[in-house]
Design an enzyme around this catalytic site. Structure first.
Site, PDB file in Angstrom:
ATOM      1  N   ASP A 192      -3.732   2.165  -5.352  1.00 24.72           N
ATOM      2  CA  ASP A 192      -2.411   2.127  -4.701  1.00 24.72           C
ATOM      3  C   ASP A 192      -2.180   0.921  -3.813  1.00 24.72           C
ATOM      4  O   ASP A 192      -1.215   0.900  -3.059  1.00 24.72           O
ATOM      5  CB  ASP A 192      -2.173   3.417  -3.910  1.00 24.72           C
ATOM      6  CG  ASP A 192      -2.857   3.390  -2.543  1.00 24.72           C
ATOM      7  OD1 ASP A 192      -3.957   2.807  -2.434  1.00 24.72           O
ATOM      8  OD2 ASP A 192      -2.283   3.944  -1.601  1.00 24.72           O
ATOM      9  N   GLU A 193      -3.055  -0.075  -3.845  1.00 22.78           N
ATOM     10  CA  GLU A 193      -2.791  -1.233  -2.983  1.00 22.78           C
ATOM     11  C   GLU A 193      -3.211  -2.539  -3.641  1.00 22.78           C
ATOM     12  O   GLU A 193      -4.123  -2.578  -4.462  1.00 22.78           O
ATOM     13  CB  GLU A 193      -3.470  -1.081  -1.623  1.00 22.78           C
ATOM     14  CG  GLU A 193      -4.959  -1.023  -1.677  1.00 22.78           C
ATOM     15  CD  GLU A 193      -5.587  -0.854  -0.292  1.00 22.78           C
ATOM     16  OE1 GLU A 193      -5.396  -1.738   0.567  1.00 22.78           O
ATOM     17  OE2 GLU A 193      -6.267   0.161  -0.095  1.00 22.78           O
TER      18      GLU A 193
ATOM     19  N   ASP B 239       0.864  -1.186   0.000  1.00 25.41           N
ATOM     20  CA  ASP B 239       0.000   0.000   0.000  1.00 25.41           C
ATOM     21  C   ASP B 239       0.898   1.232   0.000  1.00 25.41           C
ATOM     22  O   ASP B 239       1.725   1.405   0.890  1.00 25.41           O
ATOM     23  CB  ASP B 239      -0.878  -0.042   1.265  1.00 25.41           C
ATOM     24  CG  ASP B 239      -1.886   1.101   1.321  1.00 25.41           C
ATOM     25  OD1 ASP B 239      -1.792   2.041   0.503  1.00 25.41           O
ATOM     26  OD2 ASP B 239      -2.763   1.056   2.206  1.00 25.41           O
TER      27      ASP B 239
END
Ligand code: DCP
Ligand code: MG
Length: 369
Positions: A107-108, A12
């Protein structure tokens, strides 16, 4: 079956949008940066740099409140195209390690690296290597969690943000979970937390003591799952999302046809099938394409795009009829008809649009304040 031997990573990026802004504008580094809506236009915070978080600023907070808490904050509008491009870079780094990559947002992602390592210590080395590659290629930091299941890997990545790397082994899981506040358990939103707290349930240890049956009585099958999480059991597989470029449906006709209304009926039918697939996948697409193969086997396509995308079957046939009319000359017969939606608007983008904060098992608790 509950699997004990997997190696799962959760990666993340730290303060994703804000870190990209600080990367691209060196003058903002070390300063409180807030990305999101403007305070004078009733905007909300998408994210805040760690400097701004020290003032209590967080995602989904009204920008006006954020400005009151942190008057020195620099407010910036989101640059989604840039964030999407970075997202593609980091997902490509993940996919080099394993095909089992499950993105959760821009983003993860979860990575199942069981095949690549023998121990969680090795998985941690791999996570460090991935963090290094992210830094080398994007100049951004990520936090990594390493464990034997998804739920713990995600908690681990959150444990030492920013730039963290945390391993939770099978042996460590029980102490970690016993001390964990109930709000941190996957699927526990505000309503469930309040219900449990009313009963004096504060931590993972309390959940375990309450027992599976009581939790089932209170929360149904989610209660059972919660009990298993409290015991450190989470067999959910990492479910890779294939990168799909289009959704389409076509049919080769039993006999070549010239009748335009018959073609239109077929296109309506195909539109419905495409719609069903889009709805299943939870996506829409910006471009609608009509595909026609003449009886001579020659193939032609005609496409139109619109920014808000196409998903519903009602929107497609009028456009397809127009495209079809432009192609037909009354002489040639048609052998194949197809409808394609491309320029897909991914779940990631829909996630952005909906501003969901915490994944929850309970739909009605989905949106956190
Ligand atoms: N985001 C958003 N609205 C929200 C939550 C997040 O627009 N309510 C966006 C901005 C974030 C990005 O999604 O930069 C990633 O979300 P994260 O929850 O991972 O938050 P950050 O990456 O910003 O911070 P961190 O992961 O370090 O806690
Ligand atoms: Mg993040």
């Amino acid at each position: 079956m509950y699997e004990t031997t997997r190696a799962i990573l959760h990666l993340d990026l730290d303060a994703f949008y804000a870190s990209i802004e600080q990367r691209d504008h060196p003058e903002y580094r070390g300063r409180p940066v807030i990305v999101g809506g403007s305070p004078d236009r009733r905007g909300v915070v998408a994210t805040a740099s760690y400097e701004a978080r020290r003032y209590g600023v967080h995602s989904a907070m009204p920008s006006r409140t954020a400005q009151r808490l942190c008057p020195s904050a620099i407010f910036l509008p989101a640059r989604f195209e840039v964030y999407r491009a970075v997202s593609q870079q980091i997902m490509a780094i993940f996919r080099q390690q394993t095909t089992l990559v499950e993105p959760l947002s821009l983003d993860e992602a979860y990575l199942d690296v069981t095949e690549a390592v023998h121990t969680l210590a090795e998985a941690a080395r791999l996570a460090r290597e991935i963090k290094r590659q992210i830094w080398d290629q994007t100049n951004l930091t990520a936090s990594a969690g390493v464990s034997y299941c998804k739920f713990l890997a995600k908690l681990a990545s959150d444990a030492h943000k920013p730039d963290g790397l945390t391993v939770i082994s099978k042996e460590e899981a029980s102490d970690f979970l016993d001390a964990l506040p109930i709000e941190k358990f996957f699927g526990v939103g505000k309503v469930t937390a309040a219900k449990l707290r009313d009963l004096g349930i504060q931590t993972g240890a309390d959940l375990k003591h309450l027992g599976e049956e009581r939790l089932h009585d209170l929360l149904g099958k989610h209660g059972e799952q919660l009990y298993r999480f409290a015991c450190g059991e989470d067999g959910r597989p990492v479910e890779p999302v294939r990168e799909r470029k289009s959704v389409g449906k076509e049919v080769t006709l039993e006999r070549d046809i010239r009748d335009q209304s018959e073609m239109e009926r077929i296109l309506e039918h195909l539109s419905l099938q495409v719609e069903r697939r889009l709805v299943e996948l939870g996506i829409a697409g910006k471009t609608l394409t009509l595909k026609v193969r003449w009886s001579t086997f020659e193939l032609v396509t005609r496409a139109v795009s619109r920014p808000q995308g196409y998903q519903s079957a009602q929107e497609m046939p009028p456009v397809l009829r127009t495209l079809l009319s432009g192609l037909l000359d009354g002489k040639r017969a048609v052998r194949l008809l197809g409808v394609i939606i491309s320029g897909l608007i991914s779940p990631d983008e829909r996630y952005r649009a909906r501003k969901i904060v915490t994944p929850s098992l309970w739909q009605d608790e989905h949106v956190e304040a």
